[in-house]
Design a protein around this motif. Structure first.
Motif, short mmCIF file in Angstrom:
data_model
loop_
_atom_site.label_atom_id
_atom_site.label_comp_id
_atom_site.label_asym_id
_atom_site.label_seq_id
_atom_site.Cartn_x
_atom_site.Cartn_y
_atom_site.Cartn_z
N ARG A 143 0.82 -1.20 0.00
CA ARG A 143 0.00 0.00 0.00
C ARG A 143 0.86 1.26 0.00
N MET A 144 1.99 1.21 0.70
CA MET A 144 2.90 2.35 0.68
C MET A 144 3.45 2.59 -0.73
N ILE A 145 3.88 1.52 -1.38
CA ILE A 145 4.41 1.64 -2.74
C ILE A 145 3.34 2.15 -3.69
N ALA A 146 2.13 1.60 -3.57
CA ALA A 146 1.03 2.04 -4.44
C ALA A 146 0.75 3.52 -4.26
N ALA A 147 0.78 4.01 -3.03
CA ALA A 147 0.51 5.42 -2.77
C ALA A 147 1.59 6.31 -3.37
N ARG A 148 2.83 5.93 -3.26
CA ARG A 148 3.92 6.73 -3.81
C ARG A 148 3.86 6.77 -5.34
N LEU A 149 3.56 5.63 -5.94
CA LEU A 149 3.45 5.61 -7.40
C LEU A 149 2.27 6.46 -7.87
N ARG A 150 1.17 6.38 -7.15
CA ARG A 150 -0.02 7.15 -7.52
C ARG A 150 0.25 8.64 -7.43
N ARG A 151 0.94 9.08 -6.38
CA ARG A 151 1.26 10.50 -6.24
C ARG A 151 2.16 10.99 -7.37
N ALA A 152 3.01 10.09 -7.87
CA ALA A 152 3.92 10.46 -8.96
C ALA A 152 3.29 10.29 -10.33
N GLY A 153 2.05 9.80 -10.38
CA GLY A 153 1.38 9.60 -11.64
C GLY A 153 1.93 8.44 -12.45
N LEU A 154 2.48 7.43 -11.75
CA LEU A 154 3.08 6.28 -12.41
C LEU A 154 2.17 5.06 -12.30
N ASP A 155 2.18 4.23 -13.33
CA ASP A 155 1.29 3.07 -13.40
C ASP A 155 2.00 1.81 -12.93
N ALA A 156 1.26 1.01 -12.16
CA ALA A 156 1.81 -0.26 -11.69
C ALA A 156 0.68 -1.21 -11.37
N GLU A 157 0.96 -2.49 -11.53
CA GLU A 157 0.08 -3.55 -11.06
C GLU A 157 0.82 -4.26 -9.94
N ILE A 158 0.26 -4.21 -8.74
CA ILE A 158 0.93 -4.75 -7.55
C ILE A 158 0.14 -5.94 -7.02
N THR A 159 0.85 -7.04 -6.82
CA THR A 159 0.24 -8.24 -6.26
C THR A 159 0.83 -8.52 -4.89
N ALA A 160 -0.02 -8.63 -3.88
CA ALA A 160 0.37 -9.01 -2.53
C ALA A 160 0.06 -10.49 -2.35
N LEU A 161 1.10 -11.30 -2.18
CA LEU A 161 0.95 -12.75 -2.11
C LEU A 161 1.29 -13.24 -0.72
N ASP A 162 0.43 -14.08 -0.16
CA ASP A 162 0.73 -14.68 1.13
C ASP A 162 0.01 -16.01 1.22
N ALA A 163 0.67 -16.99 1.83
CA ALA A 163 0.06 -18.31 1.97
C ALA A 163 -0.90 -18.39 3.14
N ASP A 164 -0.93 -17.37 3.99
CA ASP A 164 -1.81 -17.35 5.16
C ASP A 164 -3.09 -16.61 4.80
N GLU A 165 -4.18 -17.34 4.77
CA GLU A 165 -5.47 -16.75 4.40
C GLU A 165 -5.88 -15.64 5.34
N ARG A 166 -5.48 -15.73 6.62
CA ARG A 166 -5.84 -14.71 7.58
C ARG A 166 -5.23 -13.36 7.21
N ALA A 167 -3.97 -13.39 6.78
CA ALA A 167 -3.29 -12.16 6.40
C ALA A 167 -3.91 -11.55 5.15
N ILE A 168 -4.15 -12.38 4.14
CA ILE A 168 -4.71 -11.89 2.89
C ILE A 168 -6.11 -11.31 3.09
N ARG A 169 -6.90 -11.99 3.88
CA ARG A 169 -8.26 -11.49 4.14
C ARG A 169 -8.22 -10.14 4.85
N TRP A 170 -7.36 -10.02 5.86
CA TRP A 170 -7.24 -8.76 6.60
C TRP A 170 -6.76 -7.65 5.69
#
Length: 239
Positions: free
Chosen positions: A74-101
């Protein structure tokens, strides 16, 4: 309690890795990761050195392996958005609890959250410009570390980079974290696993020499302050 830091405490297990961990304390831990990572991991360096230069050349695909609560993404996405730069970011985790949160708190960042292993993305033929992890290496067994390096190398495209960043096991790191989190354990970090698991993490982490001895050709290990390790696979080394 004093601990011997001369060798990795591979038998120690972080409380948040327990499938039966208290969900309230687990979520409070995810919530506090943002502060801990901002101070300890300095994810802004990853953004400035690896992501922003590539994003200026065109849209980039970024993969965070073991993303936890998703705060770094989310930090990276916010910095790229402020700079007007495009990115597709995937957050990967094997723990369903983390991904859901994390997914429940995307707050418009537009990140893709996936509960899966890196090997699953390899099987799907995915490719990224920047593949990274933060505080993941010390969680892994030897076989899991080998798999991570193999999979992350397969996931990065030509001209991309792989950066796995973690704690370096030093007496300084342990003493500093012990003192800082003890002072905040009754307030900011109360009701979380931040203090206990952070100290276990340091005990489980590698020294630069240990990690260098384990990684195959094409990978380099760097030491940085404060007590940080950076395991890299440079663009020219990626098949």
């Amino acid at each position: 309690m004093r601990h011997d830091l001369s060798m990795r405490a591979t038998e120690a297990r972080e409380l948040m890795d327990d499938p039966d961990a208290d969900i309230g304390m687990l979520e409070q831990t995810y919530r506090r990761f943002r502060l801990v990572n901002a101070l300890v991991s300095r994810p802004g360096l990853l953004h400035r050195r690896e992501i922003r230069p590539r994003a200026r050349r065109g849209p980039v695909r970024i993969l965070d392996i073991g993303a936890g609560g998703g705060d770094v993404c989310r930090m990276i996405a916010a910095r790229l958005r402020r700079a007007g730069l495009d990115a597709e970011i995937t957050a990967l985790d094997a723990d369903e609890r983390a991904i859901r949160w994390a997914a429940d708190r995307d707050d418009g960042a537009g990140i893709r959250y996936r509960c899966a292993f890196a090997a699953d993305l390899v099987a799907e033929g995915e490719q990224y410009d920047v593949v990274f992890s933060n505080h993941l290496l010390h969680h892994l067994t030897g076989a899991e570390l080998d798999g991570l390096l193999r999979d992350s190398a397969a996931l990065v495209r030509d001209g991309g980079v792989v950066v796995h960043r973690d704690i370096a096991r030093t007496r300084f790191a342990y003493a500093l974290y012990d003192a800082a989190t003890w002072a905040l354990s009754g307030t900011l970090f109360r009701g979380s696993f931040i203090r206990e698991d952070g100290l276990i993490s340091i005990r489980r982490s590698y020294t630069r020499r240990e990690l260098s001895a384990l990684v195959p050709s094409g990978w380099t290990v760097r030491f940085g302050l404060p007590s940080r390790l950076e395991l890299r696979r440079e663009p020219e080394s990626v098949p």
